[in-house]
Design a protein around this motif. Structure first.
Motif, short mmCIF file in Angstrom:
data_model
loop_
_atom_site.label_atom_id
_atom_site.label_comp_id
_atom_site.label_asym_id
_atom_site.label_seq_id
_atom_site.Cartn_x
_atom_site.Cartn_y
_atom_site.Cartn_z
N ALA A 29 0.66 -1.30 -0.02
CA ALA A 29 0.08 0.29 0.08
C ALA A 29 0.83 1.27 -0.03
N VAL A 30 2.24 1.20 0.53
CA VAL A 30 2.85 2.16 0.76
C VAL A 30 3.39 2.93 -0.54
N VAL A 31 3.28 1.82 -1.35
CA VAL A 31 3.85 2.77 -2.96
C VAL A 31 2.83 3.79 -3.50
N GLU A 32 1.70 3.64 -2.67
CA GLU A 32 0.89 4.77 -3.32
C GLU A 32 0.87 6.06 -2.55
N ALA A 33 0.94 7.16 -2.97
CA ALA A 33 1.16 8.56 -2.17
C ALA A 33 0.14 8.71 -1.21
N GLY A 34 0.95 8.92 -0.03
CA GLY A 34 0.31 9.11 1.08
C GLY A 34 -0.39 8.13 1.86
N TYR A 35 0.10 6.97 1.62
CA TYR A 35 -0.35 5.59 2.54
C TYR A 35 0.82 5.41 3.39
N PRO A 36 0.44 5.02 4.72
CA PRO A 36 1.61 4.77 5.50
C PRO A 36 2.23 3.49 5.75
N VAL A 176 14.44 4.23 2.17
CA VAL A 176 15.19 5.37 2.25
C VAL A 176 15.05 6.20 3.37
N ALA A 177 13.82 6.50 3.67
CA ALA A 177 13.43 7.23 4.91
C ALA A 177 14.09 6.47 6.23
N ALA A 178 13.96 5.21 6.24
CA ALA A 178 14.22 4.60 7.34
C ALA A 178 15.77 4.46 7.84
N SER A 179 16.48 4.34 6.30
CA SER A 179 17.92 4.34 6.45
C SER A 179 18.34 5.74 6.71
N MET A 180 17.91 6.90 6.23
CA MET A 180 18.14 8.30 6.45
C MET A 180 17.94 8.66 8.02
N PHE A 181 16.66 8.18 8.60
CA PHE A 181 16.21 8.84 9.91
C PHE A 181 16.58 7.79 11.25
N GLY A 182 16.78 6.44 10.82
CA GLY A 182 16.97 5.59 11.91
C GLY A 182 15.62 5.31 12.89
N GLY A 183 15.80 4.50 13.95
CA GLY A 183 14.94 4.16 14.82
C GLY A 183 13.44 3.69 14.20
N TRP A 184 12.48 3.83 14.82
CA TRP A 184 11.16 3.51 14.26
C TRP A 184 10.44 4.62 13.67
N ILE A 185 9.83 4.51 12.61
CA ILE A 185 9.20 5.62 11.81
C ILE A 185 7.98 5.15 11.31
N VAL A 186 6.91 5.96 11.20
CA VAL A 186 5.89 5.94 10.07
C VAL A 186 6.15 6.76 8.99
N SER A 258 -8.54 -1.12 -4.10
CA SER A 258 -8.98 -0.06 -3.29
C SER A 258 -9.31 -0.40 -2.01
N ARG A 259 -10.22 -1.44 -1.83
CA ARG A 259 -10.56 -1.90 -0.52
C ARG A 259 -9.06 -2.26 0.37
N PHE A 260 -8.25 -3.05 -0.28
CA PHE A 260 -7.02 -3.28 0.48
C PHE A 260 -6.16 -1.74 0.88
N LEU A 261 -6.32 -1.13 -0.06
CA LEU A 261 -5.61 0.46 0.52
C LEU A 261 -6.10 1.01 1.53
N ALA A 262 -7.52 1.03 1.31
CA ALA A 262 -8.18 1.49 2.73
C ALA A 262 -8.30 0.91 3.97
N GLU A 263 -7.78 -0.28 3.95
CA GLU A 263 -7.78 -1.27 5.01
C GLU A 263 -6.37 -1.36 5.64
N SER A 264 -5.40 -1.11 4.84
CA SER A 264 -4.19 -0.90 4.86
C SER A 264 -4.01 0.34 5.74
N ARG A 265 -4.32 1.46 5.22
CA ARG A 265 -4.26 2.63 5.96
C ARG A 265 -4.68 2.62 7.35
N GLU A 270 -3.76 2.43 13.15
CA GLU A 270 -4.26 2.00 14.41
C GLU A 270 -2.91 1.07 15.28
N LEU A 271 -2.09 0.48 14.18
CA LEU A 271 -0.67 -0.13 15.01
C LEU A 271 0.04 0.95 15.45
#
Length: 372
Positions: A29-36, A176-186, A258-265, A270-271
């Protein structure tokens, strides 16, 4: 963002290392813009060393011991000898940083760039810890330091993301973001097509200064009561191939996708909240829910995300009291487990050994820099 001083950089060696990553939740899901997605940086590293050179520069890597790429300057252009393929991400990072350096008033130089990696095993098999992202980040950071570019971590992230999409069209940039900032990220993904269009319309320095649609990075405090355990199946997987396979089929099954994207978000949001309040029950529920979402995506897309060995890894962890799922694109590589420190971890590891699943001795790389 401050401009670099227009002075010659003194002869010196710059050494930077960047950590690998693991996805905790939100894959595909994260390959789509704005999805976490939730990711962590881990304590296996790619190191880049930049040192001055005279007539000819070299790019070397311990992953390609017999290959050395030679290059020289023609005015400000980087002129490369043939056979550059293994260094695509490195070369893209060099080009992007040097474009920024010129825009910020720095004088370009000739240098050697040497790469060493801990992100694969002794036989050269990758663990799925994001080696392409880590080498891109390490190269960007090393050259920003070499040229004394006063850029924030977020600006350096944008450089690394631009370099990445020049090589790989389907990546989300979470690694890339995880490697740049370290730790746990959203991490929430940027709009790749917007960036490509703006690259034509704007200067690179302008691109660094403006907000990118969808792009967001925030930190999570790691869970206190749970231990993260990582198992490797011994079967490297191609993230680009798997993600491209899902992307190619998403239009054929648009309602399910589309349902997968919404449920993944919803699941990842929540996680992240459960992680933030150290809610063990909520964390476990989020991991299990994300596993089921990914299994459903694989079934509808005809892509094998959870291989038999990954299924064995997960079911063994669940039997011992953990919450487990694939990490990253699946199809091999790693599975992750979040498990109470008092649970039967030894029993789980013994079962993994019988199934030829290798536990990886990984810890979270500590946060670096300011997330804006």
């Amino acid at each position: 963002m401050c401009a670099a001083h227009d002075v010659a950089v003194p002869a010196r060696t710059t050494v930077v290392r960047a950590p690998g990553k693991l996805y905790i939740a939100g894959e595909y899901a994260v390959v789509e813009a704005g999805y976490p997605a939730v990711l962590i940086a881990v304590d296996r590293y790619v190191q880049v060393r930049v040192s001055p050179a005279r007539d000819t520069g070299h790019i070397t890597s311990d992953q390609y011991a017999s290959l050395s790429l030679e290059w020289h300057r023609r005015d400000n252009d980087m002129v490369i000898e043939p056979d550059q393929t293994p260094f695509d991400f490195v070369l893209a990072a060099i080009r992007v940083v040097e474009e920024a350096a010129v825009g910020l008033g720095a004088s370009l130089e000739l240098y050697d760039l040497d790469i060493t990696s801990e992100l694969d095993d002794d036989a050269g098999r990758k663990f799925g810890l994001g080696s392409s992202a880590a080498v891109t980040v390490a190269t960007v950071r090393a050259l920003c330091e070499h040229y004394r570019l006063d850029l924030t971590r977020m600006e350096q992230l944008k450089l690394a993301l631009i370099a990445s999409i020049e090589v790989q069209r389907s990546g989300s940039g979470g690694d890339v973001a995880a490697s740049m900032f370290g730790g746990w990220i959203v991490y929430r993904a940027f709009d790749r097509e917007w960036v490509r269009a703006e690259r034509v319309a704007r200067s690179l320095t302008e691109m660094l200064a403006i907000d990118w649609p969808g792009l967001e990075v925030s930190r999570i405090v790691p869970p206190d009561r749970l231990r993260l355990v990582v198992g490797w199946t011994g079967s490297p997987a191609s993230t680009a191939r798997l993600v491209s396979g899902v992307q190619a089929r998403k239009g054929q099954r648009s309602v399910h996708y589309s349902r997968f994207l919404a449920e993944s978000r919803s699941c990842v949001t929540e996680l992240a909240e459960a992680l933030g309040r150290d809610d063990g029950v909520g964390i476990a529920a989020g991991i299990r829910r994300n596993r089921e979402l990914l299994r459903g995506l694989g079934e509808h897309s005809g892509i094998t995300i959870e291989t038999p060995k990954l299924q064995r890894l997960i079911e063994t962890a669940e039997a011992c009291g953990g919450a487990a799922k694939t990490s990253g694109a699946g199809g091999g590589d790693c599975g992750i487990v979040l498990i109470d420190r008092d649970a039967d971890i030894d029993g789980m590891l013994a079962a993994w050994e019988r199934a030829d699943i290798r536990p990886l001795n990984l810890r979270v790389h500590q946060p670096e820099g300011t997330v804006e």
